[in-house]
Design a protein around this motif. Structure first.
Motif: not given
Length: 69
Positions: A14-40
């Motif tokens: 939620l915090i990363l989403l609020q900052s305007g980050m896309a799924n790919q950027a969130i995945a990189q920041k958290l060290g997880i795959s983009e697919h895992t971001v989508k599942v979350h």
């Protein structure tokens, strides 16, 4: 509105989403795959009772889970 309990990861998303980050950027920041971001996000939407990112941010603000802008 009823209280909603989020996992640590959901709160991070939620915090990363609020900052305007896309799924790919969130995945990189958290060290997880983009697919895992989508599942979350799918699980987060279910928990909040919403269907998309914008609704998730709005509901999270209404519930006091994140600060409003």
């Amino acid at each position: 509105l009823q209280a909603v309990k989020l996992t640590r990861r959901m709160s991070q998303l939620l915090i990363l989403l609020q900052s305007g980050m896309a799924n790919q950027a969130i995945a990189q920041k958290l060290g997880i795959s983009e697919h895992t971001v989508k599942v979350h996000f799918c699980r987060l939407y279910e928990r909040l009772g919403v269907n998309n990112r914008l609704q998730a941010l709005h509901k999270a603000q209404l519930l006091g889970l994140i600060a409003g802008r």
